[in-house]
Design a protein around this motif. Structure first.
Motif, PDB file in Angstrom:
ATOM      1  N   UNK A  17       0.891  -1.161   0.087  1.00  0.00           N
ATOM      2  CA  UNK A  17      -0.181  -0.281   0.138  1.00  0.00           C
ATOM      3  C   UNK A  17       0.792   1.474  -0.130  1.00  0.00           C
ATOM      4  N   UNK A  18       1.984   1.449   0.887  1.00  0.00           N
ATOM      5  CA  UNK A  18       2.949   2.486   0.930  1.00  0.00           C
ATOM      6  C   UNK A  18       3.432   2.598  -0.637  1.00  0.00           C
ATOM      7  N   UNK A  19       3.972   1.566  -1.268  1.00  0.00           N
ATOM      8  CA  UNK A  19       4.570   1.806  -2.432  1.00  0.00           C
ATOM      9  C   UNK A  19       3.400   2.385  -3.492  1.00  0.00           C
ATOM     10  N   UNK A  20       2.269   1.641  -3.586  1.00  0.00           N
ATOM     11  CA  UNK A  20       1.422   2.216  -4.564  1.00  0.00           C
ATOM     12  C   UNK A  20       0.678   3.533  -4.404  1.00  0.00           C
ATOM     13  N   UNK A  30      13.859  -0.840  -0.555  1.00  0.00           N
ATOM     14  CA  UNK A  30      13.375  -0.005   0.744  1.00  0.00           C
ATOM     15  C   UNK A  30      12.578   1.363   0.135  1.00  0.00           C
ATOM     16  N   UNK A  31      11.887   1.350  -0.754  1.00  0.00           N
ATOM     17  CA  UNK A  31      11.122   2.644  -1.410  1.00  0.00           C
ATOM     18  C   UNK A  31      10.002   2.642  -0.420  1.00  0.00           C
ATOM     19  N   UNK A  32       9.616   1.826   0.047  1.00  0.00           N
ATOM     20  CA  UNK A  32       8.364   1.778   0.748  1.00  0.00           C
ATOM     21  C   UNK A  32       8.607   2.644   2.005  1.00  0.00           C
ATOM     22  N   UNK A  33       9.848   2.900   2.475  1.00  0.00           N
ATOM     23  CA  UNK A  33      10.224   3.357   3.744  1.00  0.00           C
ATOM     24  C   UNK A  33      10.542   5.160   3.608  1.00  0.00           C
TER      25      UNK A  33
END
Length: 181
Positions: A9-12, A177-180
């Motif tokens: 969900x964070x990436x999207x 680690x793009x979601x972070x």
């Protein structure tokens, strides 16, 4: 799995935000693109990722992350086009485009959750370069299906391949680690 869902969900969310900004800048000009044109755009992104992974030197100061985001957003556009057909003129408002975007993401995420359950999150042990190769393989399959006028005898269709490319790209972004960020 819950961690994967949140990371997904964070990436999207970040991909959707970029899509939304580009819709504000350009409108829905992408609605005129035929599926093979979108497939070729995705292919360009995937080839660039592979080049970045293989070459010691890069001449354009952008890394893998923006290219994986591009793969995701172009695949979502392709799924929208497949469902709605190609327009002669831009015809989607921002709200309508985001509604279609969200619907495609929901279907694709459900596919990811089902496969992720069955495969036991094997992707977490994979290399990003392997995910890139799988995306390129899916693109070659899509091109062949397009050349066959969309017909397959026993294989999944174009939509399943676009969905897999979205999910592989999300996995790559999670591993990077793009979601972070």
């Amino acid at each position: 799995m819950q961690n994967t869902s949140l990371q997904y969900d964070s990436v999207i969310s970040k991909c959707r935000e970029l899509f939304q900004h580009k819709m504000k800048d350009y409108g829905s000009a992408w609605r005129i693109l035929r599926l093979p044109s979108l497939t070729d755009q995705i292919f360009i992104k995937a080839q660039r990722i592979r080049g970045l992974q293989q070459n010691a030197e890069q001449k354009v100061d952008e890394g893998e992350i923006p290219e994986f985001i591009g793969v995701i957003n172009y695949c979502i556009m392709a799924l929208i086009q497949q469902e709605n057909g190609v327009a002669e003129q831009p015809d989607f408002s921002l709200e309508k485009a985001l509604e279609h975007y969200d619907r495609q993401v929901n279907v694709t995420k459900q596919l990811m959750e089902n496969k992720n359950h069955d495969y036991g999150e094997a992707w977490r042990e994979m290399r990003v370069s392997s995910l890139t190769d799988l995306i390129l393989q899916k693109l070659l399959r899509v091109k062949q299906i397009e050349n066959n006028k969309g017909k397959t005898t026993v294989s999944e269709g174009i939509d399943a391949n676009y969905q897999d490319m979205i999910n592989y790209s999300v996995f790559a972004l999670i591993l990077l680690n793009f979601h972070e960020s």
